[in-house]
Motif scaffolding. Sequence first.
Motif: not given
Length: 144
Positions: A37-64
């Motif tokens: 995003l920075l490369k195309i000139g997007i400089r205003g960004v906000t990030v937050s740590d969140v926790r979610g539940f979607g299709a991945q929640g309840g599916s087989t663990e893939r990341h050990g």
Amino acid sequence: LPVIRAQSSPDYVPDSKFYKVEAILRPWRVSQVSSALLKIGIRGVTVSDVRGFGAQGGSTERHGGSEFTEDNFVAKVKMEIVVSKDQVEAVVDKIIEAAKTGEIGDGKIFVVPVSDVIRIRTGERGEKAEKMTGGWSDQSSAAA
Ligand code: ATP
Ligand code: GLN
């Protein structure tokens, strides 16, 4: 590497001058997304740590076991980027390009109309407040 583009959404309803692009991402892809995003000139960004539940929640663990927290919500990062209407599609395409693995759990992007932007320091509103010095619009007007 093929360029993955979002399916076209030519018209946004409701119409707005500004939109918030809200992306739910894998935490380990966030730095790739922000530098793209920075490369195309997007400089205003906000990030937050969140926790979610979607299709991945309840599916087989893939990341050990490391990606799931105790209650099965998955650690994600929410990235919020307010941009002008003409920048939405490029931002969405960049996020997909930088965040996609093709596996379940890549995340989602929401596009939300924004009624106004106010810069606290100056009290400016609208386009003046949304524009970032040295950002996209400055770069493209310098190129033009
Ligand atoms: P100033 O000129 O007063 O510094 P600014 O417009 O540059 O104002 P900042 O004060 O640098 O804004 O921004 C503060 C925070 O607001 C940033 O760290 C970021 O989290 C958030 N932010 C700013 N602009 C945007 C944007 N367009 N989209 C998302 N978040 C933004
Ligand atoms: N629309 C702003 C500009 O063109 C950029 C917004 C942003 O960086 N999030 O300067």
